[in-house]
Design a protein around this motif. Structure first.
Motif, short mmCIF file in Angstrom:
data_model
loop_
_atom_site.label_atom_id
_atom_site.label_comp_id
_atom_site.label_asym_id
_atom_site.label_seq_id
_atom_site.Cartn_x
_atom_site.Cartn_y
_atom_site.Cartn_z
N ALA A 444 49.60 -17.85 -11.07
CA ALA A 444 49.51 -18.90 -11.99
C ALA A 444 50.85 -19.55 -11.70
CB ALA A 444 49.27 -18.67 -13.52
N ALA A 445 51.93 -18.94 -11.63
CA ALA A 445 53.09 -19.49 -11.46
C ALA A 445 53.38 -20.07 -10.29
CB ALA A 445 54.36 -18.38 -11.57
N THR A 446 52.68 -19.92 -9.11
CA THR A 446 52.74 -20.42 -7.74
C THR A 446 51.74 -21.55 -7.42
OG1 THR A 446 51.30 -18.57 -6.82
CG2 THR A 446 53.76 -18.24 -6.67
N GLY A 447 50.67 -21.29 -8.56
CA GLY A 447 49.57 -22.15 -8.03
C GLY A 447 48.53 -21.76 -6.87
N ARG A 448 48.83 -20.70 -6.39
CA ARG A 448 48.32 -20.37 -4.94
C ARG A 448 46.92 -19.54 -5.28
NH1 ARG A 448 49.80 -19.38 0.32
NH2 ARG A 448 50.88 -21.36 0.15
N THR A 449 45.82 -20.02 -5.19
CA THR A 449 44.70 -19.10 -5.38
C THR A 449 44.01 -19.13 -3.92
OG1 THR A 449 43.34 -21.24 -5.83
CG2 THR A 449 44.16 -20.08 -7.61
N GLY A 450 42.77 -18.34 -3.97
CA GLY A 450 42.10 -18.50 -2.72
C GLY A 450 41.78 -19.78 -2.27
N ALA A 451 41.27 -20.52 -3.15
CA ALA A 451 40.80 -21.92 -2.76
C ALA A 451 41.98 -22.81 -2.22
CB ALA A 451 40.37 -22.62 -4.03
N THR A 452 43.07 -22.78 -2.94
CA THR A 452 44.09 -23.61 -2.35
C THR A 452 44.87 -23.21 -1.15
OG1 THR A 452 45.96 -22.24 -3.86
CG2 THR A 452 45.01 -24.38 -4.72
N TRP A 453 44.74 -21.71 -0.96
CA TRP A 453 45.09 -21.13 0.46
C TRP A 453 44.18 -21.64 1.34
CZ3 TRP A 453 43.22 -18.46 4.30
CH2 TRP A 453 43.95 -17.98 5.35
N GLN A 454 42.94 -21.66 1.37
CA GLN A 454 41.81 -22.03 2.37
C GLN A 454 42.17 -23.38 2.59
OE1 GLN A 454 37.72 -20.91 2.02
NE2 GLN A 454 38.28 -19.66 0.25
N VAL A 455 42.24 -24.39 1.60
CA VAL A 455 42.54 -25.95 1.78
C VAL A 455 43.86 -26.04 2.64
CG1 VAL A 455 42.93 -28.02 0.81
CG2 VAL A 455 40.83 -26.48 0.04
N GLU A 456 44.81 -25.40 2.40
CA GLU A 456 46.12 -25.50 2.96
C GLU A 456 46.28 -24.98 4.35
OE1 GLU A 456 48.96 -23.68 0.64
OE2 GLU A 456 48.67 -25.08 -1.19
N ALA A 457 45.35 -23.96 4.57
CA ALA A 457 45.29 -23.48 5.88
C ALA A 457 44.61 -24.32 7.14
CB ALA A 457 44.67 -21.94 5.86
N VAL A 458 43.32 -24.78 6.41
CA VAL A 458 42.53 -25.60 7.19
C VAL A 458 43.26 -27.04 7.52
CG1 VAL A 458 40.58 -27.07 7.12
CG2 VAL A 458 40.29 -24.87 6.66
N ARG A 459 44.17 -27.39 6.64
CA ARG A 459 44.87 -28.70 6.99
C ARG A 459 46.04 -28.33 7.82
NH1 ARG A 459 46.90 -29.54 1.80
NH2 ARG A 459 44.98 -30.92 1.46
N ALA A 460 46.61 -27.15 7.75
CA ALA A 460 47.56 -26.80 8.79
C ALA A 460 46.88 -26.77 9.98
CB ALA A 460 48.34 -25.33 8.29
N LEU A 461 46.13 -26.07 10.25
CA LEU A 461 45.21 -25.97 11.80
C LEU A 461 44.88 -27.24 12.13
CD1 LEU A 461 43.27 -22.69 10.63
CD2 LEU A 461 44.98 -22.79 12.47
N THR A 462 44.16 -28.13 11.51
CA THR A 462 43.97 -29.41 11.87
C THR A 462 44.82 -30.33 12.21
OG1 THR A 462 43.72 -30.36 9.76
CG2 THR A 462 41.64 -29.42 10.67
N ASP A 463 46.14 -30.18 11.52
CA ASP A 463 47.50 -30.85 11.94
C ASP A 463 47.71 -30.32 13.27
OD1 ASP A 463 47.15 -32.35 9.49
OD2 ASP A 463 48.70 -31.20 8.52
N ARG A 464 47.64 -29.22 13.65
CA ARG A 464 47.95 -28.84 15.13
C ARG A 464 46.61 -29.10 16.08
NH1 ARG A 464 49.13 -22.85 12.98
NH2 ARG A 464 47.97 -22.21 14.96
N ARG A 468 37.19 -29.61 12.89
CA ARG A 468 37.11 -28.77 11.61
C ARG A 468 36.41 -27.40 11.93
NH1 ARG A 468 36.35 -30.07 6.25
NH2 ARG A 468 38.43 -31.02 6.51
N PRO A 469 35.34 -27.37 12.65
CA PRO A 469 34.43 -26.00 12.86
C PRO A 469 35.58 -24.99 13.29
CG PRO A 469 33.11 -28.00 13.75
CD PRO A 469 34.56 -28.62 13.35
N ARG A 470 36.50 -25.43 14.34
CA ARG A 470 37.33 -24.54 14.79
C ARG A 470 38.35 -23.89 13.94
NH1 ARG A 470 40.31 -25.94 19.85
NH2 ARG A 470 41.07 -24.06 19.82
#
Length: 495
Positions: A444-464, A468-470
């Motif tokens: 709760a303090a970090t705001g990091r749930t499984g959902a937020t981690w998945q979204v941030e991880a996909v964004r980081a990978l697409t930025d590289r 989307r499928p990969r």
């Protein structure tokens, strides 16, 4: 999986007779509440974990028959999709270090199952919706071999008379049509069971409904479906639409959906069973030989199979359960609240932390001298639930005495102290409470749930530069690494 059935097509006469039989079961059940001793002296908790199967490329693999044969453990069963399995965790008390022992047992069992699944060419993933699942995966032999699942599919579409439209908004809206209930198989959850005394059922169910929104906000883990980023917990909306028996005209008339939050606080478990009978036609009207009134008159405990089967096809997020178990050779009836709110994953420690938060806060809320739900409209609890599913930790939730606030504020200021107190009343050891609820506090303090981690991880990978499928497959590879590490999701690094 639910009880198996023998037929997939039912006649009009069967349906009429089944309705009468469910009514008779309900009448006998009401008699039992007043005259029969229900098993509640040593309340137990139970858990079911639905999982997905992927291949070496992190794509869904339709091999649950081979995987279950390799695992060869009755605790593991089929689920709707051929790429799903379910792990049933034996019920147990909460007191002392039981939750820590449970976490160790679940990890050991899942690790052993993963090793055996690997021999069958598959890997087990605990996640709310498998992010690499695409429409082409559900175009062939996607369904597990089961008469129950075939009958459900046939009954839902017979009631609708037309294809199902999946229409979900979000950052990347999705709108598709489906001629089967295949999208339902994408929704994998953790179900938490709590055995309660009949007199305590209503308070526990009402408290569970009150908790559903914040519980979901802090536990969201399903942001992707068919390659689209949708809700923080897309599973909630997807499950509701994928099993909707109502054509558009029925929706406009206010006919209730089978995936249902409910519409009022209750005073008895009978309220829920009566609603099931009043509002919902049978999907699986299979008749048994049992005469419940004769069984009760003979001094035996009726199984009430029609009541239980019908209840299993009304998909409440907090479901009432009547069951009969044998202990020391004696059959005893009992009641449970089945909490179906949470997605699977991300890790065993996250799952047990979610469970500890739920059981602890539930105990405190249900035992309050002035129940909090008496100060809150039922519609506000449902609004909280939908807002949490849509926006996760970014939602705005209403709470009596506090007004509108974010989930992190509600969890940290109000609900975590309740959860600590409730677990203390359950007799949970201090160090166990602090360990599991510490995970919720940090999440709760970090705001990091499984959902937020998945979204941030996909964004980081697409930025590289990954498409989307990969990016989804690579994200899932990193997710599985974190899942096996058993480090809480809020501590995971991005790929």
């Amino acid at each position: 999986m639910g009880d198996e059935v023998s037929d997939t097509v039912f006649s009009r006469a069967q349906r009429a007779q089944y309705r009468r039989k469910v009514q008779r079961c309900l009448e006998v059940f009401q008699t039992m509440l007043a005259s029969t001793g229900f098993d509640s002296a040593r309340p137990r908790t139970g858990m079911e974990i639905e999982c997905n199967l992927v291949d070496a490329d992190y794509q869904p693999t339709m091999r649950n028959v081979e995987v279950l044969a390799s695992i060869a453990d009755p605790a593991y069963q089929t689920e709707l999709g051929a790429y799903n399995i379910e792990f049933n965790v034996p019920p147990r008390p909460l007191a002392g270090h039981a939750a820590l022992d449970l976490a160790n047992n679940i990890r050991a069992s899942l690790n052993a199952a993963e090793a055996k699944a690997g021999a069958a060419g598959a890997h087990i993933v605990m996640i709310g919706i498998l992010p690499t699942l695409m429409p082409e995966h559900l175009a062939g032999d996607w369904m597990s071999e089961s008469a129950r699942y075939r009958a459900l599919n046939e009954s839902i579409f017979a009631a609708r008379g037309e294809d199902i439209e999946i229409d979900i908004d979000g950052p990347e809206p999705l709108r598709i049509q489906t001629a089967t209930i295949a999208p339902e198989s994408a929704c994998t959850s953790v179900q938490l069971h709590l055995q309660v005394a009949p007199a305590d059922f209503a308070n526990n169910w009402n408290a569970a409904q009150l908790l559903a929104g914040p519980q979901l906000a802090v536990g969201a883990n399903s942001p992707f479906f068919f390659g689209h980023q949708l809700w923080a917990e897309t599973r909630i909306e997807l499950f509701g639409q994928a099993t909707d028996t109502r054509p558009e005209e029925f929706k406009a008339q206010g006919v209730r959906p089978r995936v249902w939050f409910g519409e009022r606080w209750i005073s008895s478990i009978v309220d829920l069973f009566e609603e099931n009978l009043r509002y919902f036609p049978a999907l699986l009207p299979e008749l048994s030989e049992e005469d419940p009134a004769a069984e009760l008159a003979a001094g035996r405990i009726p199984r009430l199979p029609e009541l239980r089967l019908h209840n299993g096809t009304v998909y409440r997020w907090n479901r009432p359960v009547y069951d009969v178990v044998e202990r020391d050779g004696v059959a005893r009836p009992h009641l449970r609240v089945e909490n179906r709110v949470l997605p699977a994953g991300p890790t065993v420690i996250d799952t047990l932390a979610n469970a500890a938060f739920y059981y602890g806060a539930l105990r405190t809320l249900s035992e309050a001298d002035r129940p909090l739900w008496t100060e809150m409209d039922f519609a506000a609890a449902e609004s909280n639930f939908v807002a949490a599913a849509r926006s996760g930790m970014a939602a705005e939730l209403y709470w009596p005495g506090l007004g509108q606030l974010r989930p992190d504020q509600l969890v940290l200021r109000e609900l975590l102290p309740m959860a600590h107190e409730g677990l203390r009343r359950w007799g949970v050891a201090t160090e166990v409470r602090e360990m599991f609820l510490g995970v919720i506090e940090d999440r709760a303090a970090t705001g990091r749930t499984g959902a937020t981690w998945q979204v941030e991880a996909v964004r980081a990978l697409t930025d590289r530069g990954l498409n989307r499928p990969r990016a989804l497959a690579e994200m899932l590879r990193h997710y599985c690494r974190g899942m096996h590490s058993n480090a809480p999701v809020h501590t995971w690094e991005l790929p």
